[in-house]
Design an enzyme around this catalytic site. Structure first.
Site, PDB file in Angstrom:
ATOM      1  N   TYR A 126      -3.116 -11.685   1.583  1.00  0.00           N
ATOM      2  CA  TYR A 126      -2.476 -10.738   2.493  1.00  0.00           C
ATOM      3  C   TYR A 126      -1.978  -9.500   1.725  1.00  0.00           C
ATOM      4  CZ  TYR A 126       0.770  -8.456   5.509  1.00  0.00           C
ATOM      5  OH  TYR A 126       1.412  -7.487   6.212  1.00  0.00           O
ATOM      6  N   GLU A 163       5.677  -4.358  -0.591  1.00  0.00           N
ATOM      7  CA  GLU A 163       5.081  -5.543   0.035  1.00  0.00           C
ATOM      8  C   GLU A 163       5.772  -6.824  -0.436  1.00  0.00           C
ATOM      9  OE1 GLU A 163       2.852  -5.991   2.438  1.00  0.00           O
ATOM     10  OE2 GLU A 163       2.668  -3.836   2.724  1.00  0.00           O
ATOM     11  N   CYS A 210       4.825  -4.784  20.778  1.00  0.00           N
ATOM     12  CA  CYS A 210       4.416  -6.141  21.128  1.00  0.00           C
ATOM     13  C   CYS A 210       5.220  -7.148  20.323  1.00  0.00           C
ATOM     14  CB  CYS A 210       2.917  -6.305  20.874  1.00  0.00           C
ATOM     15  SG  CYS A 210       2.185  -7.558  21.900  1.00  0.00           S
ATOM     16  N   THR A 226      12.588 -10.129   3.402  1.00  0.00           N
ATOM     17  CA  THR A 226      13.774  -9.342   3.708  1.00  0.00           C
ATOM     18  C   THR A 226      13.467  -8.360   4.831  1.00  0.00           C
ATOM     19  OG1 THR A 226      14.217  -9.447   1.343  1.00  0.00           O
ATOM     20  CG2 THR A 226      15.532  -7.888   2.579  1.00  0.00           C
ATOM     21  N   ASP A 257      -1.622 -10.698  10.214  1.00  0.00           N
ATOM     22  CA  ASP A 257      -0.380 -11.449  10.025  1.00  0.00           C
ATOM     23  C   ASP A 257       0.097 -11.926  11.397  1.00  0.00           C
ATOM     24  OD1 ASP A 257       0.615  -9.217  11.245  1.00  0.00           O
ATOM     25  OD2 ASP A 257       2.021  -8.669   9.655  1.00  0.00           O
TER      26      ASP A 257
END
Ligand code: SF4
Length: 308
Positions: free
Chosen positions: A133, A48, A199, A54, A151
């Protein structure tokens, strides 16, 4: 566009069907990142933190090398900070502070939690450099104990699929309502995968076999703008928009013959014209290949219906 105060799911959206469709789609096929094969909180935290800056493809190599060198929080806690930062720089992983925080978090786990990772999003946020998050992602992927992750990708999906207004609180509420209780691991992986491979900013609804096409507001209207996509992405034509219209028209009828369906899809439909039967048969055949529509011959007529 809806406004946030009164926003609720449209009546024709069956939560369970939406949930099942997405989880089935994800389980049938998804990108196979190595951190998706582990439920080790430390390994997931490293993935994470690395992914924040990156591209995922490059993280794979760095992640494996990092864990080979420091396979546990104990090993990382014992490391020299200069070595950890040096590693970060050599793999171009972005801000060095992230390496320092990760190192510090490993020390906290060792010193304050006796080497056992905390398991709830609230506790995980106590670790250095771990914001809401990341805490939620680790709680979900390691312990199946998280809330719905929200997110940019998830916002884009919800905005397009259900016309959710661009408002953070509403996104949070909707994402929470939609997640099957106690299923944060598979659910968050699945919805993030949807945003990552189907999406995207330029969506590939049909090509990626998006499981939400039959409910999707953007697919139906052809408006694929989103909070992070302020202008309409360009497509190879309006074909995918038209496929969306076919699906939304068929939702309202049990079945329709070609010449009854055609004018509801395009006002300029004429049976023998450029946008006529042949054109419509092509669309229906693609939709049938995607498993969305059934096409049958009945008494000399081609009849289409939504696949149940
Ligand atoms: S149908 Fe297209 S726009 Fe709608 S959720 Fe799926 S990929 Fe996104």
């Amino acid at each position: 566009m809806s406004t946030s105060e009164e926003w609720t799911f449209p009546d024709d959206v069956d939560h369970e069907a939406v949930q099942d469709a997405l989880v089935e789609w994800y389980e049938a096929d998804h990108r196979d990142f190595p951190w998706r094969r582990t439920d080790d909180a430390y390994e997931i935290l490293v993935s994470e933190v690395m992914s924040q800056q990156t591209q995922l493809g490059r993280v794979v190599e760095a992640w494996a090398a990092f864990l080979e060198r420091w396979p546990t929080t104990a090993a990382l806690a014992d490391a020299d900070r200069a070595d950890v930062v040096g590693f970060w720089t050599s793999y171009s992983l972005g801000y060095n502070n992230r390496a320092k925080y990760l190192h510090e978090a490993a020390r906290q786990v060792e010193d304050e939690y006796d080497g056992a990772f905390p398991e709830t999003p609230d506790e995980l946020q106590e670790l250095m450099g771990v914001g809401p998050y990341t805490a939620n992602a680790v709680a979900s992927f390691a312990f199946d104990n998280g809330d719905a992750v929200v997110d940019t990708n998830v916002k884009r999906v919800l905005y397009r699929a259900f016309d959710v207004p661009d408002d953070d609180e509403t996104f949070e509420r909707v994402a929470r309502d939609l997640m099957p209780p106690g299923e944060s691991r598979v659910w968050n992986n699945a919805i993030m995968e949807l945003g990552g491979v189907a999406c995207e900013k330029t969506p590939s609804c049909d090509e990626a076999g998006c499981p939400w096409r039959e409910w999707c507001h953007a697919y139906e209207t052809g408006d694929f703008t989103a909070p992070d996509v302020p202008t309409q992405p360009t497509f190879e034509g309006s074909r995918r928009q038209m496929r969306g219209r076919v699906v939304s028209v068929l939702k309202e009828y049990d079945e329709l013959a070609l010449d009854t369906l055609g004018p509801r899809v395009r006002v300029d439909y004429s049976p023998d014209g450029e946008h006529g039967r042949e054109w419509l048969r092509g669309l229906l055949s693609d939709l049938a290949d995607d498993g969305l529509v059934t096409v049958a011959e009945q008494e000399g007529e081609t009849v289409a219906s939504l696949r149940q």
